[in-house]
Design a protein around this motif. Sequence first.
Motif, PDB file in Angstrom:
ATOM      1  N   GLN A  28       0.826  -1.205   0.000  1.00 26.67           N
ATOM      2  CA  GLN A  28       0.000   0.000   0.000  1.00 26.67           C
ATOM      3  C   GLN A  28       0.864   1.261   0.000  1.00 26.67           C
ATOM      4  O   GLN A  28       1.936   1.294   0.599  1.00 26.67           O
ATOM      5  N   LEU A  67       0.154   5.288   1.016  1.00 23.50           N
ATOM      6  CA  LEU A  67      -0.797   6.239   1.582  1.00 23.50           C
ATOM      7  C   LEU A  67      -0.210   7.645   1.513  1.00 23.50           C
ATOM      8  O   LEU A  67       0.961   7.858   1.881  1.00 23.50           O
ATOM      9  N   LYS A  68      -1.024   8.572   1.032  1.00 22.38           N
ATOM     10  CA  LYS A  68      -0.621   9.976   0.988  1.00 22.38           C
ATOM     11  C   LYS A  68      -1.657  10.777   1.764  1.00 22.38           C
ATOM     12  O   LYS A  68      -2.853  10.686   1.478  1.00 22.38           O
ATOM     13  N   ASP A  69      -1.171  11.498   2.771  1.00 23.53           N
ATOM     14  CA  ASP A  69      -2.075  12.235   3.674  1.00 23.53           C
ATOM     15  C   ASP A  69      -3.120  11.296   4.279  1.00 23.53           C
ATOM     16  O   ASP A  69      -4.299  11.661   4.427  1.00 23.53           O
ATOM     17  N   GLY A  70      -2.720  10.058   4.576  1.00 27.57           N
ATOM     18  CA  GLY A  70      -3.598   9.103   5.228  1.00 27.57           C
ATOM     19  C   GLY A  70      -4.563   8.387   4.313  1.00 27.57           C
ATOM     20  O   GLY A  70      -5.331   7.526   4.759  1.00 27.57           O
ATOM     21  N   ARG A  71      -4.542   8.725   3.026  1.00 27.92           N
ATOM     22  CA  ARG A  71      -5.479   8.121   2.066  1.00 27.92           C
ATOM     23  C   ARG A  71      -4.694   7.236   1.093  1.00 27.92           C
ATOM     24  O   ARG A  71      -3.653   7.641   0.570  1.00 27.92           O
ATOM     25  N   GLU A  72      -5.216   6.022   0.833  1.00 30.77           N
ATOM     26  CA  GLU A  72      -4.522   5.124  -0.082  1.00 30.77           C
ATOM     27  C   GLU A  72      -4.608   5.651  -1.511  1.00 30.77           C
ATOM     28  O   GLU A  72      -5.673   6.100  -1.965  1.00 30.77           O
ATOM     29  N   VAL A  73      -3.460   5.614  -2.186  1.00 27.89           N
ATOM     30  CA  VAL A  73      -3.394   6.071  -3.578  1.00 27.89           C
ATOM     31  C   VAL A  73      -2.798   4.958  -4.437  1.00 27.89           C
ATOM     32  O   VAL A  73      -2.088   4.084  -3.946  1.00 27.89           O
ATOM     33  N   GLN A  74      -3.114   5.003  -5.728  1.00 27.16           N
ATOM     34  CA  GLN A  74      -2.600   4.027  -6.684  1.00 27.16           C
ATOM     35  C   GLN A  74      -1.695   4.746  -7.691  1.00 27.16           C
ATOM     36  O   GLN A  74      -2.096   5.735  -8.288  1.00 27.16           O
ATOM     37  N   ASN A 101      -0.248  12.749  -8.588  1.00 28.57           N
ATOM     38  CA  ASN A 101      -0.499  12.653  -7.151  1.00 28.57           C
ATOM     39  C   ASN A 101       0.577  13.346  -6.315  1.00 28.57           C
ATOM     40  O   ASN A 101       0.657  13.141  -5.104  1.00 28.57           O
TER      41      ASN A 101
END
Length: 509
Positions: free
Chosen positions: A321, A323-330, A340
């Motif tokens: 995984q 995570l950027k700023d607590g949010r998962e990114v792809q 991103n």
Amino acid sequence: MSVPILEMRKITKTFPGVKALEDVQLQVMEGEVHALCGENGAGKSTLMKVLSGVYPYGSYEGDILYKNKTCEFKDIKQSENVGIVIIHQELALIPYLSIAENIFLGNEQKRGGVIDWNETIVRTRELLATVGLNENPNTLIASLGVGKQQLVEIAKALSKKVQLLILDEPTAALNEEDSENLLKLILQLKGQGISSIIISHKLNEIAKVADSITILRDGKTIETLDMRADEVTEDRIIKGMVGRELTQRYPERDPKIGGTIFEVKNWTVYHPNQARKVIDNVHFHIRKGEIVGIAGLMGAGRTELAMSIFGKSYGRGISGQILKDGREVQFRSISEAIDNGVAYVTEDRKHYGLVLIDDIKRNISLTSLKKISRRTVVNENEEVVVAESFRKKMNIKTPSVLQITGNLSGGNQQKVVLSKWIFSEPDILILDEPTRGIDVGAKYEIYTIINQLAAEGKGVLVISSELPEILGMCDRIYMMSEGRITGEVNREDATQEQLMKYMTKGKGE
């Protein structure tokens, strides 16, 4: 008493709009190791290209005396014929030919116009033994590491009956062990009566092997120091190179570190062509305004980790995984990673970081053309304005942003790469060997830029083979070995010995 093997007198070389060399003087004695030092753009490589015939007679002013004879080399073949051989920073080996074929390419061992392969193999074995390389002559160059390729280049030079060997940044891409072996070989060749000129930014290595040092600055000879007679320190050499005392190698910084901005969890990557893990369940995080370091020996997986994160540009079977700023990114592609807010400054700026045949302005705008375009048409005036602002801000030494990027020195090329990614306004900047092959003055400028980025609240990840650089720049350091994170330490608690302990940790430990 030794006599000069080489004298270069009042060498002046001009390119369009730039005087690269001006009345340069250089004297090298027989059987000595002579170091050539200077900042990027000082003219070191240009001077050696004049000497070796890469820049032919008539394209420069001044005289070259080799063994008391005036030389007018029209090409590199003529300089090699008299025993002057140059090994460039970018190795000139052909990867899909064998060691033997590379060593004797253009200098084939022939009988009756036909290549004598038995003689070729026998001579290759002799040359490899001389440089301490235990490899089969039929081994393809592509299967060798950079350190062994350097030794093949030296073997190739010895096959040409070299008497004056020129090495341009020979250890820039080598690990500590390979660098040490290469320096020992240079001293062995000196014992055999072979003179050497070594260009290097690694002043500690120069101190180990050099008998004399000539310092260039802004295309002019500043001074020549006798390492055997003078008390020459690194600080003394740096003062000659940059024209001032450089009391601190790393700029001071008062970090303002915030919350976690970027996190990688359970990251696993397989080799693109083999069924083996290159990255094994790696986990790390970066906070706002923090400079995080990754230290590891060559082969630890640092670059593979960075490239696999950056749009999966390396490896297969990638899992884990981000995570950027607590949010998962792809990040399924490089463009997705850029969109991103992630940027990656590659360790190989010449192949992956820049378009060397294009100008500075185009290289800077490449990652963010949308910002200077209207309906898919690039506003070239705006492109020039943006590039010019970065030229001034980053102190890129060039008369114009229309200059071809390949004509810049290594340090200035690195500043162009940084400009390109800063223009994309990233939140996370991954820097892979950001100061490789550049001088102390340019390093300090790049360190200052990195600090500024962190001060703006960006998260910075620095991958470096130089432990003093990691310790001098990073707030927190991860150690890698065999594709795994083996330790984590804060800057104030870190020592070189501690880092090395974790960098050499095996899987069973």
